[in-house]
Motif scaffolding. Sequence first.
Motif, PDB file in Angstrom:
ATOM      1  N   UNK A  64       0.354  -1.378  -0.385  1.00  0.00           N
ATOM      2  CA  UNK A  64      -0.094   0.117  -0.074  1.00  0.00           C
ATOM      3  C   UNK A  64       1.148   1.184   0.081  1.00  0.00           C
ATOM      4  N   UNK A  65      -0.069   1.989  -0.499  1.00  0.00           N
ATOM      5  CA  UNK A  65       1.459   3.667  -0.739  1.00  0.00           C
ATOM      6  C   UNK A  65       1.338   4.426   1.073  1.00  0.00           C
ATOM      7  N   UNK A  66       2.271   4.932   0.817  1.00  0.00           N
ATOM      8  CA  UNK A  66       2.311   5.340   2.000  1.00  0.00           C
ATOM      9  C   UNK A  66       0.828   6.485   2.567  1.00  0.00           C
ATOM     10  N   UNK A  67       0.924   7.108   1.400  1.00  0.00           N
ATOM     11  CA  UNK A  67      -0.314   7.712   1.931  1.00  0.00           C
ATOM     12  C   UNK A  67      -1.695   6.629   2.489  1.00  0.00           C
ATOM     13  N   UNK A  68      -1.361   6.082   2.094  1.00  0.00           N
ATOM     14  CA  UNK A  68      -2.704   5.093   2.385  1.00  0.00           C
ATOM     15  C   UNK A  68      -2.961   4.118   3.875  1.00  0.00           C
ATOM     16  N   UNK A  69      -1.602   4.541   4.305  1.00  0.00           N
ATOM     17  CA  UNK A  69      -1.005   3.811   5.369  1.00  0.00           C
ATOM     18  C   UNK A  69      -1.497   4.850   6.269  1.00  0.00           C
ATOM     19  N   UNK A  70      -1.059   5.899   5.954  1.00  0.00           N
ATOM     20  CA  UNK A  70      -1.224   7.497   7.164  1.00  0.00           C
ATOM     21  C   UNK A  70      -2.811   7.326   7.463  1.00  0.00           C
ATOM     22  N   UNK A  71      -3.837   6.785   6.282  1.00  0.00           N
ATOM     23  CA  UNK A  71      -5.236   7.198   6.567  1.00  0.00           C
ATOM     24  C   UNK A  71      -5.949   6.081   6.924  1.00  0.00           C
ATOM     25  N   UNK A  72      -5.122   4.655   7.555  1.00  0.00           N
ATOM     26  CA  UNK A  72      -5.157   3.932   7.793  1.00  0.00           C
ATOM     27  C   UNK A  72      -4.776   3.334   9.038  1.00  0.00           C
ATOM     28  N   UNK A  73      -4.302   3.735  10.295  1.00  0.00           N
ATOM     29  CA  UNK A  73      -3.200   3.989  11.359  1.00  0.00           C
ATOM     30  C   UNK A  73      -3.234   2.723  11.740  1.00  0.00           C
ATOM     31  N   UNK A  74      -4.493   2.243  11.747  1.00  0.00           N
ATOM     32  CA  UNK A  74      -5.249   0.920  12.489  1.00  0.00           C
ATOM     33  C   UNK A  74      -4.376  -0.365  12.147  1.00  0.00           C
ATOM     34  N   UNK A  75      -4.180  -0.386  10.770  1.00  0.00           N
ATOM     35  CA  UNK A  75      -3.305  -1.888  10.260  1.00  0.00           C
ATOM     36  C   UNK A  75      -2.004  -1.326  11.318  1.00  0.00           C
TER      37      UNK A  75
END
Length: 234
Positions: free
Chosen positions: A161-172
């Motif tokens: 996933x992109x850095x941005x997607x990870x930042x938007x989904x911190x629960x991962x």
Amino acid sequence: MTIELFRADSYLKECAATITATQEGAIILDQSVFYPTGGGQPGDSGTFELEDGTVITIANTVKDRETGTHLHLVEEGTPLPPVGTKLKAIINWERRYQLMRMHTALHIMCSKVDAAVSGGSIGLEKSRLDFDLPEAPDKEALAAAINEEIAANKPVEIAAISDEELEANPDLIRTMSVKPPTGQGSVRTIRVGDVDYQPCGGTHVKSTGEIGPIRIGKVEKKGKLNRRINIHFS
């Protein structure tokens, strides 16, 4: 930088490579199947076979903390070949595969305990995760839940996933102390069927059925809100 062949395919047992640099007690390659210590998973051991028949034993693999360079650590006193030497890098597959099974089993356990992970370690015979948990879980119920997912033989898939997607989904991010590396544009992820999905750079089996039955060992109290759960192969 060493090309990390094991990131895309954990089942690669060997590869052709060229020595790009050496330093005291360590060999650096242009590409490698050797996993370096990280994320609680031990580094790979194995051998390098040179074209002249020389065999070099690799005792461990680590990453240089400052440069990120992969260091293949040789046994003490081993002469280092010159830069440019071509060789075949071969991991100790039996050891690696056992660590892959353990690592994937810990992902399943992580999904069955409703708490953040505060630490962990992967071993050949025993592994563990530390959870931010006030009370110990029921050992038999937890083992049964994990073994049910193992018996279901669910697929284990590598993605990103992109850095941005990870930042938007911190629960991962399940770990409290270790954050996945960002800044490269994408973050490697591991999906265990419909069981677990999180960033992870380690090596894993292709399906949960490869893990084999497990049992829960000691559940140790390591602090007011810290429970260490040990896992073993049955």
